[in-house]
Design an enzyme around this catalytic site. Structure first.
Site, mmCIF file in Angstrom:
data_model
loop_
_atom_site.group_PDB
_atom_site.id
_atom_site.type_symbol
_atom_site.label_atom_id
_atom_site.label_comp_id
_atom_site.label_asym_id
_atom_site.label_seq_id
_atom_site.Cartn_x
_atom_site.Cartn_y
_atom_site.Cartn_z
ATOM 1 N N ASN A 47 0.726 -1.503 0.381
ATOM 2 C CA ASN A 47 -0.076 -0.008 0.014
ATOM 3 C C ASN A 47 0.762 1.034 0.003
ATOM 4 O O ASN A 47 2.357 1.067 0.418
ATOM 5 C CB ASN A 47 -1.197 0.144 1.290
ATOM 6 C CG ASN A 47 -0.488 0.284 2.282
ATOM 7 O OD1 ASN A 47 -0.188 1.256 2.591
ATOM 8 N ND2 ASN A 47 0.213 -0.475 3.062
ATOM 9 N N CYS A 61 8.150 8.094 8.955
ATOM 10 C CA CYS A 61 7.880 8.948 7.854
ATOM 11 C C CYS A 61 9.393 9.422 7.107
ATOM 12 O O CYS A 61 9.878 9.445 7.986
ATOM 13 C CB CYS A 61 7.227 10.051 8.702
ATOM 14 S SG CYS A 61 5.723 9.488 9.407
ATOM 15 N N GLY A 83 2.735 -7.207 12.513
ATOM 16 C CA GLY A 83 3.695 -7.368 11.262
ATOM 17 C C GLY A 83 3.093 -8.917 10.422
ATOM 18 O O GLY A 83 3.727 -10.571 10.730
#
Length: 318
Positions: free
Chosen positions: A70, A131, A245
């Site tokens: 994604n 990020c 995960g």
């Protein structure tokens, strides 16, 4: 036989260890159609940023052999709209709320912390430092110990609730990054964010995602996540870890806990089965009873403990 699923993440106590993975659950309204959110250990919300973000152009998701890619681009309404529209509803659901935040600069993390400081209904913060840091040539915060510590310190110096640093597995030594986050005041760490991946459409001869690359999640990354949890637990001992995960079932949750996690987030599995999370909670009770284990917490890190410590833990003398 009664069993105890309760776990402690520093000062934060959860009734069970199964939480949602940020990004896969929004703020819970959609999932509340399928089950009672109070059955969860906590809800970790989708990351919010200072300003609203439209996210990346489609296609933003692609199925892989045993997982999903994604590239959403942190689509969210911005922190003020989230506080006005989503948090009041979620805070009324009798489930701890762990708010996830993401920034592009250290200053943005600090401003988000100030905006969320003392807001009723928030039990903890998960700081997504996976990020790009726009002030550091786009290098991901969590790829460097210094940048990780600065971003976490900007939050922990402001808020009083527990703070968890969400780390990327795309580093050489994740334990050193986790240590930097803890040194900066983090209560614990969330392991792991998605792995950077790519898939190509053979007919169009182009990447399947408009962004080219994206985050790989799902069963394919579970061994990587277990490894990261194990490494950090061995390095940092009792520091709380939220493992994630590829977790889908109660057995997956048990595996993460034996590796060193205190709590476990389930995410991608909910796209195929919205009830995967409450099913895992029920499955934990059955598993513990079947194995004559009165407490899930007793199993934490047992796979990585020396033989003598593991025996003492099982005998309740550790």
């Amino acid at each position: 036989m009664s069993v105890d699923l309760a776990v402690e993440l520093g000062p934060l106590r959860l009734r069970n260890p199964v939480v949602t993975a940020s990004g896969c659950f929004a703020s819970g309204r959609e999932m509340a159609r399928f089950f009672d959110l109070s059955t969860l250990g906590a809800v970790v919300t989708k990351s919010v940023t200072l300003e609203a973000r439209a996210g990346l152009p489609p296609p933003r998701m692609a199925e892989t052999a045993s997982g999903m890619l994604n590239a959403i681009g942190l689509q969210n309404p911005g922190v003020d709209a989230w506080l006005d529209r989503d948090l009041p509803w979620l805070a009324a659901q009798d489930v701890p709320v762990i708010a996830s935040i993401a920034g592009r600069t250290v200053d943005e993390y600090g401003l988000l912390a100030k905006r969320l400081k003392d807001v009723p209904g928030i039990a903890a913060l998960e700081v997504n430092i996976s990020c790009p840091n726009v002030e550091d040539r786009g290098t991901v915060f969590a790829c460097r110990t210094g940048a990780s510590g600065e971003a976490i310190a900007a939050v922990t110096s402001t808020v009083d609730v527990p703070v968890f640093a969400k780390l990327t597995p795309d580093v050489t030594d994740i334990a050193s990054i986790a240590a930097a986050a803890v040194d900066a005041g983090a209560t614990g760490v969330s392991l792991i964010n998605t792995l950077l991946g790519m898939a190509i459409d053979l007919e169009t001869r182009r990447p399947k995602l408009a962004a080219g690359t994206g985050g790989l999640s799902g069963p394919a990354i579970k061994p990587v996540a277990i490894r990261a949890v194990h490494q950090v637990h061995r390095a940092l001992g009792q520091v709380p870890i939220i493992g994630m995960g590829g977790a889908r079932t109660a057995e997956d949750v048990i595996e993460f806990v034996m590796g060193g996690a205190s709590a476990v987030a389930i995410g991608t599995a909910t796209f195929a089965d919205p009830c995967a999370i409450p099913d895992a909670v029920r499955g934990l009770v059955h598993w513990l009873r079947r194995h004559d284990e009165p407490s899930l917490a007793r199993l934490r890190g047992i796979a990585g403990a020396p033989v003598r410590e593991a025996r003492r833990a099982r005998e309740g003398t550790a």
